[in-house]
Design a protein around this motif. Structure first.
Motif, PDB file in Angstrom:
ATOM      1  N   VAL A 119      69.795  70.538  78.924  1.00  0.00           N
ATOM      2  CA  VAL A 119      70.112  70.065  80.273  1.00  0.00           C
ATOM      3  C   VAL A 119      71.420  69.269  80.316  1.00  0.00           C
ATOM      4  O   VAL A 119      71.795  68.758  81.377  1.00  0.00           O
ATOM      5  N   LYS A 120      72.103  69.185  79.194  1.00  0.00           N
ATOM      6  CA  LYS A 120      73.334  68.398  79.125  1.00  0.00           C
ATOM      7  C   LYS A 120      74.355  68.942  80.103  1.00  0.00           C
ATOM      8  O   LYS A 120      74.552  70.157  80.220  1.00  0.00           O
ATOM      9  N   GLY A 121      74.991  68.033  80.825  1.00  0.00           N
ATOM     10  CA  GLY A 121      75.988  68.430  81.808  1.00  0.00           C
ATOM     11  C   GLY A 121      75.407  68.736  83.174  1.00  0.00           C
ATOM     12  O   GLY A 121      76.143  68.899  84.149  1.00  0.00           O
ATOM     13  N   ARG A 122      74.066  68.806  83.249  1.00  0.00           N
ATOM     14  CA  ARG A 122      73.415  69.096  84.527  1.00  0.00           C
ATOM     15  C   ARG A 122      72.491  67.973  84.982  1.00  0.00           C
ATOM     16  O   ARG A 122      72.357  67.742  86.181  1.00  0.00           O
ATOM     17  N   PHE A 123      71.847  67.312  84.040  1.00  0.00           N
ATOM     18  CA  PHE A 123      70.894  66.247  84.366  1.00  0.00           C
ATOM     19  C   PHE A 123      71.474  64.899  83.969  1.00  0.00           C
ATOM     20  O   PHE A 123      72.245  64.795  83.010  1.00  0.00           O
ATOM     21  N   ALA A 124      71.050  63.861  84.676  1.00  0.00           N
ATOM     22  CA  ALA A 124      71.471  62.500  84.350  1.00  0.00           C
ATOM     23  C   ALA A 124      70.324  61.533  84.595  1.00  0.00           C
ATOM     24  O   ALA A 124      69.699  61.563  85.661  1.00  0.00           O
ATOM     25  N   ILE A 125      70.079  60.695  83.611  1.00  0.00           N
ATOM     26  CA  ILE A 125      69.027  59.688  83.716  1.00  0.00           C
ATOM     27  C   ILE A 125      69.650  58.355  84.097  1.00  0.00           C
ATOM     28  O   ILE A 125      70.783  58.045  83.726  1.00  0.00           O
ATOM     29  N   SER A 126      68.907  57.568  84.864  1.00  0.00           N
ATOM     30  CA  SER A 126      69.352  56.224  85.212  1.00  0.00           C
ATOM     31  C   SER A 126      68.124  55.376  85.513  1.00  0.00           C
ATOM     32  O   SER A 126      67.015  55.894  85.623  1.00  0.00           O
ATOM     33  N   ARG A 127      68.363  54.095  85.628  1.00  0.00           N
ATOM     34  CA  ARG A 127      67.261  53.193  85.945  1.00  0.00           C
ATOM     35  C   ARG A 127      67.772  52.029  86.772  1.00  0.00           C
ATOM     36  O   ARG A 127      68.939  51.644  86.670  1.00  0.00           O
ATOM     37  N   ASP A 128      66.880  51.469  87.580  1.00  0.00           N
ATOM     38  CA  ASP A 128      67.154  50.278  88.353  1.00  0.00           C
ATOM     39  C   ASP A 128      66.062  49.277  87.997  1.00  0.00           C
ATOM     40  O   ASP A 128      64.939  49.368  88.507  1.00  0.00           O
ATOM     41  N   ASN A 129      66.377  48.360  87.112  1.00  0.00           N
ATOM     42  CA  ASN A 129      65.363  47.420  86.646  1.00  0.00           C
ATOM     43  C   ASN A 129      64.904  46.468  87.744  1.00  0.00           C
ATOM     44  O   ASN A 129      63.775  45.979  87.707  1.00  0.00           O
TER      45      ASN A 129
ATOM     46  N   LEU B 184      70.236  73.540  89.057  1.00  0.00           N
ATOM     47  CA  LEU B 184      68.909  73.894  88.554  1.00  0.00           C
ATOM     48  C   LEU B 184      68.755  75.408  88.402  1.00  0.00           C
ATOM     49  O   LEU B 184      69.301  76.188  89.201  1.00  0.00           O
ATOM     50  N   THR B 185      68.023  75.796  87.388  1.00  0.00           N
ATOM     51  CA  THR B 185      67.727  77.206  87.123  1.00  0.00           C
ATOM     52  C   THR B 185      66.205  77.380  87.062  1.00  0.00           C
ATOM     53  O   THR B 185      65.467  76.397  86.884  1.00  0.00           O
ATOM     54  N   PRO B 186      65.717  78.616  87.178  1.00  0.00           N
ATOM     55  CA  PRO B 186      64.269  78.833  87.077  1.00  0.00           C
ATOM     56  C   PRO B 186      63.672  78.315  85.774  1.00  0.00           C
ATOM     57  O   PRO B 186      62.488  77.959  85.731  1.00  0.00           O
ATOM     58  N   GLU B 187      64.498  78.253  84.728  1.00  0.00           N
ATOM     59  CA  GLU B 187      64.011  77.752  83.439  1.00  0.00           C
ATOM     60  C   GLU B 187      63.727  76.244  83.470  1.00  0.00           C
ATOM     61  O   GLU B 187      63.099  75.708  82.549  1.00  0.00           O
ATOM     62  N   ASP B 188      64.170  75.560  84.508  1.00  0.00           N
ATOM     63  CA  ASP B 188      63.885  74.133  84.657  1.00  0.00           C
ATOM     64  C   ASP B 188      62.548  73.885  85.351  1.00  0.00           C
ATOM     65  O   ASP B 188      62.120  72.735  85.483  1.00  0.00           O
ATOM     66  N   THR B 189      61.906  74.951  85.803  1.00  0.00           N
ATOM     67  CA  THR B 189      60.599  74.808  86.440  1.00  0.00           C
ATOM     68  C   THR B 189      59.592  74.233  85.451  1.00  0.00           C
ATOM     69  O   THR B 189      59.380  74.783  84.365  1.00  0.00           O
TER      70      THR B 189
END
Length: 121
Positions: free
Chosen positions: A64-74, A86-91
């Protein structure tokens, strides 16, 4: 008790975007690393992305590199996963999980119930 509640899943067309969230309660959220893990029916769990307790260090799976990003708000006790292209393989069913310490290298001891993401035209 610790509760992790995912939200934001749904049906999206290929190439689309979605942001899923995980709201935590019953813990000092900013003290723990968190990860997103997904599962396709009939297959095993796949780790997607992780973030340390401050958000300074983030890790992403090659798939998922380059397509997904994680973040947080503490301040809001909330973890996010922004998913683009997103692609069908992300289902999959997407789970958030709490590490037992401040870094992603600790064992994961709490899991949410999951939020379903379906990518289809």
């Amino acid at each position: 008790q610790v509760q992790l509640v995912e939200s934001g899943g749904g049906l999206v067309q290929p190439g689309g975007s979605l942001r899923v969230s995980c709201t935590a309660s019953g813990l000092t959220f900013g003290s723990y690393a968190m990860s997103w893990v997904r599962q396709v029916p009939g297959k095993g769990l796949e780790w997607v992305s992780g973030i340390d307790h401050t958000g300074s260090n983030r890790y992403i799976a090659d798939s998922v590199k380059g397509r997904f990003a994680i973040s947080r708000d503490n301040a809001k006790n909330t973890l996010y996963l922004q998913m683009n292209s997103l692609t069908p393989e992300d289902t999959a069913l997407y789970y958030c999980s709490r590490a037992s310490g401040a870094t992603v290298y600790h064992e994961y001891d709490y899991w949410g119930q999951g939020t379903q993401v379906t990518v289809s035209s």
